[in-house]
Design an enzyme around this catalytic site. Sequence first.
Site, PDB file in Angstrom:
ATOM      1  N   HIS A 189      -5.632  -6.959  -0.771  1.00 20.74           N
ATOM      2  CA  HIS A 189      -6.907  -6.247  -0.729  1.00 20.74           C
ATOM      3  C   HIS A 189      -8.033  -7.257  -0.914  1.00 20.74           C
ATOM      4  O   HIS A 189      -7.805  -8.421  -1.218  1.00 20.74           O
ATOM      5  CB  HIS A 189      -6.975  -5.127  -1.769  1.00 20.74           C
ATOM      6  CG  HIS A 189      -6.913  -5.597  -3.191  1.00 20.74           C
ATOM      7  ND1 HIS A 189      -6.896  -4.729  -4.275  1.00 20.74           N
ATOM      8  CD2 HIS A 189      -6.872  -6.848  -3.755  1.00 20.74           C
ATOM      9  CE1 HIS A 189      -6.851  -5.419  -5.399  1.00 20.74           C
ATOM     10  NE2 HIS A 189      -6.843  -6.701  -5.106  1.00 20.74           N
ATOM     11  N   SER A 232      -2.529  -8.648  -4.848  1.00 22.42           N
ATOM     12  CA  SER A 232      -3.839  -9.286  -5.006  1.00 22.42           C
ATOM     13  C   SER A 232      -3.690 -10.813  -5.013  1.00 22.42           C
ATOM     14  O   SER A 232      -3.169 -11.388  -4.076  1.00 22.42           O
ATOM     15  CB  SER A 232      -4.505  -8.759  -6.279  1.00 22.42           C
ATOM     16  OG  SER A 232      -5.853  -9.137  -6.372  1.00 22.42           O
TER      17      SER A 232
END
Length: 209
Positions: free
Chosen positions: A132, A107
Amino acid sequence: MFDPVDTYMNTLVPMVVEQTSRGERAYDIFSRLLKERIIFINGPIHDGMSHLIVAQLLHLEAENPNKEISIYINSPGGVVTSGLSIYDTMQYIKPKCSTLVIGQAASMGSVLLAGGEKGMRFSLPNSRIMVHQPSGGYQGQASDIMIHAAETQKLKDRLYDIYVKHTGQTKKAVEKALDRDNFMSPEEAKEWGHIDEIVESRSKGDDAE
């Protein structure tokens, strides 16, 4: 509520003793490594962590604006705005920042990994990289939820632009890669342009004297 100071104070941090001309001086291990221009981004990224990392970056720039800073990353990600404050500072300061993932860079951790100086972004062989799109949950009036949803979309577009800048991928390729949790091995991350090299050991030129 999460208290980063309480967490730090209740975590056993090794101390190292250094001999100087004025006698012995004790440092916690992270402060000693900071003297060697090494910064650790370890654990979830949040406001408590980000202001400490930003302060360390600014301190090292003031100390020597021409000497490289090494950033070691082992993070599952965290708060987007906190991560972006670290990222922006890395881009803002004069010293080049090398990044190395040890364990995982997921992330926002993956954003910081990619944000290192081109040619100076590394991974150890068994690390994992995960990218993501940002997520968030909101409650309240419908109009407020719509405002937050629009802001999340803006942040998502900004993160896409950052990945495009540092990986060399197209916007469409980045959108596809970040549609869901996307785990990459170091080899896959290198092929995608997220890192530059996979390192298994220090080169002879890096050996401590």
